[in-house]
Design a protein around this motif. Sequence first.
Motif, PDB file in Angstrom:
ATOM      1  N   LYS A   2     -26.758  49.996  36.198  1.00 46.84           N
ATOM      2  CA  LYS A   2     -27.873  49.737  37.064  1.00 46.84           C
ATOM      3  C   LYS A   2     -27.391  49.994  38.366  1.00 46.84           C
ATOM      4  O   LYS A   2     -26.590  49.472  38.873  1.00 46.84           O
ATOM      5  CB  LYS A   2     -28.617  48.681  36.678  1.00 46.84           C
ATOM      6  N   ASP A   3     -28.161  50.790  39.172  1.00 52.60           N
ATOM      7  CA  ASP A   3     -28.061  51.233  40.600  1.00 52.60           C
ATOM      8  C   ASP A   3     -28.929  50.061  41.412  1.00 52.60           C
ATOM      9  O   ASP A   3     -29.833  49.511  41.037  1.00 52.60           O
ATOM     10  CB  ASP A   3     -28.762  52.544  40.944  1.00 52.60           C
ATOM     11  N   SER A   4     -28.116  49.648  42.313  1.00 56.02           N
ATOM     12  CA  SER A   4     -28.804  48.588  43.266  1.00 56.02           C
ATOM     13  C   SER A   4     -28.282  48.622  44.514  1.00 56.02           C
ATOM     14  O   SER A   4     -27.438  49.471  44.936  1.00 56.02           O
ATOM     15  CB  SER A   4     -28.480  47.141  42.517  1.00 56.02           C
ATOM     16  N   GLU A   5     -29.102  48.128  45.359  1.00 51.40           N
ATOM     17  CA  GLU A   5     -28.697  48.180  47.072  1.00 51.40           C
ATOM     18  C   GLU A   5     -27.296  47.489  47.158  1.00 51.40           C
ATOM     19  O   GLU A   5     -26.454  48.435  48.186  1.00 51.40           O
ATOM     20  CB  GLU A   5     -29.682  47.453  47.916  1.00 51.40           C
ATOM     21  N   GLU A   6     -26.748  46.556  46.422  1.00 44.44           N
ATOM     22  CA  GLU A   6     -25.715  45.951  46.804  1.00 44.44           C
ATOM     23  C   GLU A   6     -24.453  47.093  46.247  1.00 44.44           C
ATOM     24  O   GLU A   6     -23.503  47.161  46.620  1.00 44.44           O
ATOM     25  CB  GLU A   6     -25.457  44.692  45.816  1.00 44.44           C
ATOM     26  N   LYS A   7     -24.732  47.695  45.139  1.00 44.63           N
ATOM     27  CA  LYS A   7     -23.674  48.679  44.567  1.00 44.63           C
ATOM     28  C   LYS A   7     -23.509  49.969  45.520  1.00 44.63           C
ATOM     29  O   LYS A   7     -22.556  50.374  45.837  1.00 44.63           O
ATOM     30  CB  LYS A   7     -24.422  49.114  43.381  1.00 44.63           C
ATOM     31  N   PHE A   8     -24.764  50.145  46.140  1.00 46.93           N
ATOM     32  CA  PHE A   8     -24.441  51.371  47.058  1.00 46.93           C
ATOM     33  C   PHE A   8     -23.929  50.896  48.187  1.00 46.93           C
ATOM     34  O   PHE A   8     -23.222  51.794  48.993  1.00 46.93           O
ATOM     35  CB  PHE A   8     -26.177  51.549  47.619  1.00 46.93           C
ATOM     36  N   ASP A   9     -23.926  49.811  48.966  1.00 46.61           N
ATOM     37  CA  ASP A   9     -23.227  49.175  49.863  1.00 46.61           C
ATOM     38  C   ASP A   9     -21.789  49.157  49.550  1.00 46.61           C
ATOM     39  O   ASP A   9     -20.856  49.557  50.631  1.00 46.61           O
ATOM     40  CB  ASP A   9     -23.809  47.789  50.404  1.00 46.61           C
ATOM     41  N   LEU A  10     -21.696  48.827  48.415  1.00 45.94           N
ATOM     42  CA  LEU A  10     -20.141  48.939  48.066  1.00 45.94           C
ATOM     43  C   LEU A  10     -19.513  50.042  47.877  1.00 45.94           C
ATOM     44  O   LEU A  10     -18.336  50.253  48.332  1.00 45.94           O
ATOM     45  CB  LEU A  10     -20.027  48.041  46.787  1.00 45.94           C
ATOM     46  N   HIS A  11     -20.165  50.941  47.724  1.00 43.15           N
ATOM     47  CA  HIS A  11     -19.716  52.322  47.465  1.00 43.15           C
ATOM     48  C   HIS A  11     -19.282  53.065  48.847  1.00 43.15           C
ATOM     49  O   HIS A  11     -18.389  53.691  49.096  1.00 43.15           O
ATOM     50  CB  HIS A  11     -20.783  53.381  46.768  1.00 43.15           C
ATOM     51  N   GLN A  12     -19.943  52.438  49.971  1.00 42.42           N
ATOM     52  CA  GLN A  12     -19.724  52.916  51.475  1.00 42.42           C
ATOM     53  C   GLN A  12     -18.339  52.131  51.802  1.00 42.42           C
ATOM     54  O   GLN A  12     -17.761  52.931  52.816  1.00 42.42           O
ATOM     55  CB  GLN A  12     -20.794  52.565  52.248  1.00 42.42           C
ATOM     56  N   GLN A  13     -18.135  51.230  51.338  1.00 46.15           N
ATOM     57  CA  GLN A  13     -16.986  50.397  51.905  1.00 46.15           C
ATOM     58  C   GLN A  13     -15.759  50.566  50.922  1.00 46.15           C
ATOM     59  O   GLN A  13     -14.389  50.510  51.320  1.00 46.15           O
ATOM     60  CB  GLN A  13     -17.348  49.029  51.776  1.00 46.15           C
ATOM     61  N   THR A  14     -15.859  50.706  49.317  1.00 48.49           N
ATOM     62  CA  THR A  14     -14.670  50.790  48.545  1.00 48.49           C
ATOM     63  C   THR A  14     -14.905  51.444  47.369  1.00 48.49           C
ATOM     64  O   THR A  14     -15.838  52.025  47.316  1.00 48.49           O
ATOM     65  CB  THR A  14     -14.459  49.249  48.282  1.00 48.49           C
ATOM     66  N   SER A  15     -14.179  51.448  46.350  1.00 44.57           N
ATOM     67  CA  SER A  15     -14.244  51.995  45.471  1.00 44.57           C
ATOM     68  C   SER A  15     -13.231  51.399  44.050  1.00 44.57           C
ATOM     69  O   SER A  15     -12.355  50.474  44.141  1.00 44.57           O
ATOM     70  CB  SER A  15     -13.676  53.632  45.344  1.00 44.57           C
ATOM     71  N   LEU A  16     -13.395  52.031  42.844  1.00 42.20           N
ATOM     72  CA  LEU A  16     -12.517  51.528  41.794  1.00 42.20           C
ATOM     73  C   LEU A  16     -11.406  52.298  41.896  1.00 42.20           C
ATOM     74  O   LEU A  16     -10.969  53.092  42.942  1.00 42.20           O
ATOM     75  CB  LEU A  16     -13.332  52.002  40.454  1.00 42.20           C
ATOM     76  N   ASN A  17     -10.338  51.913  41.130  1.00 44.74           N
ATOM     77  CA  ASN A  17      -8.834  52.256  41.466  1.00 44.74           C
ATOM     78  C   ASN A  17      -8.601  53.386  40.848  1.00 44.74           C
ATOM     79  O   ASN A  17      -7.382  53.790  40.869  1.00 44.74           O
ATOM     80  CB  ASN A  17      -7.877  51.100  40.900  1.00 44.74           C
ATOM     81  N   SER A  18      -9.311  54.174  39.979  1.00 43.80           N
ATOM     82  CA  SER A  18      -8.801  55.581  39.145  1.00 43.80           C
ATOM     83  C   SER A  18      -9.072  56.445  40.620  1.00 43.80           C
ATOM     84  O   SER A  18      -9.330  56.544  41.628  1.00 43.80           O
ATOM     85  CB  SER A  18     -10.055  55.867  38.272  1.00 43.80           C
ATOM     86  N   LEU A  19      -7.970  57.379  40.113  1.00 41.50           N
ATOM     87  CA  LEU A  19      -7.748  58.700  41.000  1.00 41.50           C
ATOM     88  C   LEU A  19      -9.035  59.543  41.544  1.00 41.50           C
ATOM     89  O   LEU A  19      -9.265  59.815  42.527  1.00 41.50           O
ATOM     90  CB  LEU A  19      -6.638  59.621  40.525  1.00 41.50           C
ATOM     91  N   ALA A  20      -9.817  59.744  40.511  1.00 44.53           N
ATOM     92  CA  ALA A  20     -11.062  60.323  40.738  1.00 44.53           C
ATOM     93  C   ALA A  20     -12.017  59.600  41.786  1.00 44.53           C
ATOM     94  O   ALA A  20     -12.552  60.207  42.730  1.00 44.53           O
ATOM     95  CB  ALA A  20     -11.835  60.661  39.723  1.00 44.53           C
ATOM     96  N   GLU A  21     -11.957  58.109  41.505  1.00 50.48           N
ATOM     97  CA  GLU A  21     -12.809  57.539  42.331  1.00 50.48           C
ATOM     98  C   GLU A  21     -12.232  57.284  43.826  1.00 50.48           C
ATOM     99  O   GLU A  21     -13.116  57.359  44.832  1.00 50.48           O
ATOM    100  CB  GLU A  21     -13.145  56.203  41.790  1.00 50.48           C
ATOM    101  N   ILE A  22     -11.182  57.119  43.982  1.00 49.47           N
ATOM    102  CA  ILE A  22     -10.321  57.025  45.324  1.00 49.47           C
ATOM    103  C   ILE A  22     -10.452  58.266  46.198  1.00 49.47           C
ATOM    104  O   ILE A  22     -10.830  58.292  47.262  1.00 49.47           O
ATOM    105  CB  ILE A  22      -8.764  56.585  45.003  1.00 49.47           C
ATOM    106  N   HIS A  23     -10.372  59.377  45.383  1.00 51.18           N
ATOM    107  CA  HIS A  23     -10.213  60.945  46.146  1.00 51.18           C
ATOM    108  C   HIS A  23     -11.628  61.102  46.515  1.00 51.18           C
ATOM    109  O   HIS A  23     -11.973  61.427  47.581  1.00 51.18           O
ATOM    110  CB  HIS A  23     -10.025  61.713  45.073  1.00 51.18           C
ATOM    111  N   LYS A  24     -12.497  60.483  45.680  1.00 45.69           N
ATOM    112  CA  LYS A  24     -13.967  60.741  46.166  1.00 45.69           C
ATOM    113  C   LYS A  24     -14.443  59.872  47.561  1.00 45.69           C
ATOM    114  O   LYS A  24     -15.007  60.346  48.346  1.00 45.69           O
ATOM    115  CB  LYS A  24     -15.028  60.303  44.883  1.00 45.69           C
ATOM    116  N   PHE A  25     -13.717  58.778  47.444  1.00 41.76           N
ATOM    117  CA  PHE A  25     -13.986  57.637  48.342  1.00 41.76           C
ATOM    118  C   PHE A  25     -13.286  58.337  49.949  1.00 41.76           C
ATOM    119  O   PHE A  25     -13.923  58.093  50.872  1.00 41.76           O
ATOM    120  CB  PHE A  25     -13.575  56.505  48.125  1.00 41.76           C
ATOM    121  N   TYR A  26     -12.130  58.414  50.016  1.00 37.83           N
ATOM    122  CA  TYR A  26     -11.473  58.900  50.846  1.00 37.83           C
ATOM    123  C   TYR A  26     -11.528  60.342  51.312  1.00 37.83           C
ATOM    124  O   TYR A  26     -11.581  60.627  52.515  1.00 37.83           O
ATOM    125  CB  TYR A  26      -9.964  58.592  50.807  1.00 37.83           C
TER     126      TYR A  26
END
Length: 724
Positions: A118-142
């Motif tokens: 489920k998408d939420s405002e809290e989840k959106f804010d977290l995506h702007q600050q950090t990510s999960l640890n997989s290479l795909a997620e980290i590459h997307k974040f940085y």
Amino acid sequence: MKEGPLPTLATAVTNQAWYGWVSKSLADGLSRNFDGQQFHMDQLIPMESEPTEYGKKLNNYHKKAKIMVGHNVSFDRSKIKEQYWLNRTGLRFIDTMSLHISVSGINSYQRSILNANKDSEEKFDLHQQTSLNSLAEIHKFYCGNEISKEFKNVFVEGSLKDVRENFKSLMNYCANDVLATHNVLCHLFPIFEDRFPHPVTLAGMLELGTAYLPINSNWHRYLNESESTFEDLNYETKFTLAKRANAVCQLMHDEKYKEDLWMWDEDWSTQEVKVKSLSSVRNSKKKYEVENTEREETDAQKYLTDGENDEEDPLEKEFAYLKETRKLLPTKPPHMSGYPAWYRKLCSKPNDKDWAPGPQNISTSMQIVPKLLNLTWEGYPLHYIRKKGWGILIPYNNDSNIETKVPLKQLLVQCSLPQTEGLFNGTDCSMSTLDNDVESNLCKKDFWYSSKTKKSSNRLSHVYKGSAIWCNTVVDNCCYFLKLPHKDGANYNVGNPLAKDFLNKFSENVLAGLDSSATEVLNIAKMMSYWRNNRNRIMSQFVIWFDDLSLSNTVKNTKKSMRYGAILPLVVVSGTLTRRAVEPTWMTASNAHPERVGSELRAMIQAPPGYNIIGADVDSQELWISSMIGDAYYKKIHGATPFGWMTLIGTKSNETDMHSVTAKAIGISRSQAKIINYARIYGAGQKFAERLLKQFNPCMTDAEAAFKSRKMFTMTKEENVQSN
């Protein structure tokens, strides 16, 4: 991965060239079968030596300093040949996953939000600050763009044939992962250097990434003996439980199960074999006699091979018609007709592969077992309620005329009814309102000292003084149901009272049984708990065994019958938000215990001849570091704060160290005080301390936990004044 743990493809890049490696089995087109096979260095990836010059290179170890960068690089390191050499090379590893966790790591609560569908405002804010640890997620974040992982499943689910057919695409996939790791490093490493400028931080991560565990032939002996002992104990447990199930099944006669405190609510229904009527049997007999007479008239006399007459058995002739009655049975007869439903579930069907008579499908994890063993908690019989888990029954009504399925008479004999005036008459002091009375006063600041609260607490203690948890549940108008305490808090249900978290309660006589069967099963469960929970991780360790070329003459000449090898633990050098190293097996290995099968895991790490294992420990390291940080910020003198002063003057022997002082101040053990103190060091607040205190002592009220946590967070200053 389906064909074994050995590497298949590898790619790497430097500022000079691209590199690729293909396993011998893939190049030869041979499928691999690893059942019982032992792995050797020549099956791994050579990163610092040529395969043809391997024997020559061993005597000239590579000391040139090199850095290899990877994502979750400990997995890659375990597939590199030179990392298993007894003498280390100059190669060190940087893990982009650890760099990310150090800079932008997340806690378990944030991880659950990011993993939520489920998408939420809290989840959106977290995506702007950090990510999960997989290479795909980290590459997307940085780096801002996604990378394709569509070919990953070929390595996970596919075979060598699939890899060979998709060779070009898979090599491109591996190369793209290398590029993605490089892009992440370019963005992430400057942030890491800015956040942690001291070189010791980076040096520590590089050295932690070189963990090495030497083993020898005793490793196989340890695995075989642990598994053999585990199987023997498991069979003994199954035999005891089956014997107990057969005995309990006898309660079906005269419906004695209705008087049993544990089995009264089980399913005792039976299935019957439906056959045709008796007239059908008689008709079948007449029909057979007619057919048999006609057959005798037409058949010629038969002779045996030795020439004598074949005399017909008169009894066989008389009852031969019974063979025809098999047609009267149903095509698919019911499973174990006449036995109760709960017992049938424990028995395998005749067409099962490993069929054996009796209740063979039984283990301590089954819901019926605590009832078969007549387990009690603090003297009260265990009972299970769906959505409430396991708990106990406490009687509050001694009216023998009340309609109830609970064997109240037997329950009152087992657990006497507390004789407290006005407590069980369903009026003013009803137990069902006590929890509401207590909760309504929790917000009051002076709750602990108020006489009203003491009065309510005293009324509750007259009914029950144990550790089970009130859940506002009544059973058949005569008993209260209280849940067993869960290690994670009152909101969680206990699914199995024989799990490892409850085995220590058996030693404390909190959990017990009525006969020797329960004692025997609980003792065996305690012995098996370590191996049952860790055997898969231990037996799946990736072990590399040395050949003669890999060993020095000192090692080879010492014990010729002994084999030597090594394990590279999969250490994530910064695996948590607090930058602590993580490893699923070795960093959580407990000390050896004579009553726990397989607990001697750490003792299996044995240095080869000519080498020694040296241990080192920094006592109260986190306490010293955190106190010095506070002192430096406050007055730039160590001991300027209460925290720093206690660290300096306190000693464990005099019980003046911080853990002992905390334990004494709030009435808990020193080991429990250590947990709370370290939680405070890592930023935990008063609410978290309250939850820990409730876990340590489930009988403690919320108000008492709040009072003690407040005292703990203010007592350091008071103790400092006394010390001065």
